[in-house]
Scaffold this active site. Structure first.
Site, mmCIF file in Angstrom:
data_model
loop_
_atom_site.group_PDB
_atom_site.id
_atom_site.type_symbol
_atom_site.label_atom_id
_atom_site.label_comp_id
_atom_site.label_asym_id
_atom_site.label_seq_id
_atom_site.Cartn_x
_atom_site.Cartn_y
_atom_site.Cartn_z
ATOM 1 C CB SER A 28 -29.380 -6.702 31.405
ATOM 2 O OG SER A 28 -29.928 -7.870 30.836
ATOM 3 C CG MET A 109 -35.871 -8.689 20.346
ATOM 4 S SD MET A 109 -35.539 -10.360 21.006
ATOM 5 C CE MET A 109 -37.168 -11.096 20.846
ATOM 6 C CG ASN A 126 -28.700 -15.321 19.361
ATOM 7 O OD1 ASN A 126 -28.842 -14.201 19.859
ATOM 8 N ND2 ASN A 126 -29.698 -16.189 19.279
ATOM 9 C CG HIS A 128 -32.657 -19.114 22.388
ATOM 10 N ND1 HIS A 128 -33.563 -18.278 21.774
ATOM 11 C CD2 HIS A 128 -33.373 -20.125 22.936
ATOM 12 C CE1 HIS A 128 -34.782 -18.781 21.918
ATOM 13 N NE2 HIS A 128 -34.694 -19.897 22.624
ATOM 14 C CG ASP A 160 -27.806 -22.118 11.214
ATOM 15 O OD1 ASP A 160 -28.776 -21.443 11.639
ATOM 16 O OD2 ASP A 160 -27.788 -23.365 11.228
ATOM 17 N N GLY A 162 -30.950 -20.462 9.925
ATOM 18 C CA GLY A 162 -32.208 -20.797 10.594
ATOM 19 C C GLY A 162 -32.454 -19.922 11.820
ATOM 20 C CG ASP A 164 -33.288 -19.065 18.310
ATOM 21 O OD1 ASP A 164 -32.451 -18.152 18.248
ATOM 22 O OD2 ASP A 164 -34.474 -18.872 18.637
HETATM 23 C C1 GRF Z 1 -31.842 -12.165 26.874
HETATM 24 O O1 GRF Z 1 -32.544 -13.012 27.747
HETATM 25 C C2 GRF Z 1 -31.441 -12.917 25.627
HETATM 26 O O2 GRF Z 1 -31.177 -14.264 25.836
HETATM 27 C C3 GRF Z 1 -32.673 -12.770 24.783
HETATM 28 O O3 GRF Z 1 -33.101 -11.456 25.017
HETATM 29 C C4 GRF Z 1 -32.731 -11.060 26.331
HETATM 30 C C5 GRF Z 1 -32.026 -9.741 26.201
HETATM 31 O O4 GRF Z 1 -32.002 -9.030 27.403
HETATM 32 N N1 GRF Z 1 -32.411 -13.094 23.401
HETATM 33 P P1 GRF Z 1 -31.192 -7.669 27.542
HETATM 34 O O5 GRF Z 1 -31.709 -6.694 26.501
HETATM 35 O O6 GRF Z 1 -29.723 -7.992 27.350
HETATM 36 O O7 GRF Z 1 -31.486 -7.202 28.947
#
Ligand code: GRF
Length: 211
Positions: A28, A109, A126, A128, A160, A162, A164
């Site tokens: 999304s 992920m 990224n 988060h 980086d 680590g 997040d």
């Molecule tokens: C988001 O909330 C992002 O912050 C997290 O994973 C989710 C991804 O959602 N890391 P989508 O696949 O973009 O719907």
């Protein structure tokens, strides 16, 4: 001394910065970015979408927009670390072939290896779903609810070595409401993510950040 973060070149409408978007799920966030890029001329454009599985639903958003969108599963083989490196090599090859200049992790992920991050440091962002440094890791919403805090949010940061931990570029707050569960909270946070991430990518692509 060499700078540890090398930021991408400044893009322009005539010569937009080339983005690779990496996803794992429904995408999304990718969909929101593609809409943002489609509404008016921008100084960045998405040139490739990569997922770590062919089953990632978000690949459809890339394909619908006519962008090369590939699911790259983890190769089979004996050792986990060898498979991880082999996967990153394939990802890297696709990024290079597409001449991407900024890597946008959007619900990706997988944790990138230090050697991969080292090559791209300053050019990987990224998002988060918490107010970092609070609640890093893969279960931010669950951890927020467990902690009982009344405000959460989202963070856009440079990646980086680590998890997040890279320099924070922007954050936005979101309330936690009584009766929230992981799903309701995730949905409320995503609405804000979908505004914040394209805005920050826009600022980064037009040279409005320094580290
Ligand atoms: C988001 O909330 C992002 O912050 C997290 O994973 C989710 C991804 O959602 N890391 P989508 O696949 O973009 O719907």
């Amino acid at each position: 001394m060499e700078p540890s973060f090398v930021l991408p070149r400044v893009g322009s409408v005539d010569n937009p910065l080339r983005l690779a978007v990496l996803i794992s799920g429904g995408g999304s966030g990718l969909e929101a970015l593609l809409k943002f890029q489609a509404t008016e001329p921008r100084c960045h454009r998405t040139v490739i979408v990569l997922a770590d599985s062919e089953a990632a639903g978000g690949l459809e958003h890339g394909r619908d927009a006519g962008i090369a969108s590939l699911g790259i599963p983890i190769p089979s083989g004996p050792g986990m670390s060898e498979r991880r490196l082999a996967h990153e090599e394939i990802v890297e090859r696709q990024i290079q072939t597409a001449h991407a200049e900024l890597l946008v992790l959007s619900g990706y992920m997988r944790i990138l290896t230090p050697s991969f991050v080292g090559k791209w440091k300053g050019r990987i962002v990224n998002i988060h779903p918490s107010l970092l440094p609070d609640f890093p890791g893969a279960h931010a919403h669950r951890d927020v609810l467990f902690a009982g805090v009344r405000t959460t949010g989202c963070t856009v940061h440079m990646v980086d070595e680590g998890v997040d931990t890279g320099p924070i570029l922007a954050q936005r707050e979101v309330p936690v409401l009584p009766g929230d569960n992981v799903k309701t909270l995730q949905e409320r946070v995503k609405e804000v993510e979908h505004e914040l991430y394209p805005e920050v990518i826009d600022m980064l692509s037009s040279g409005q950040f320094s580290l």
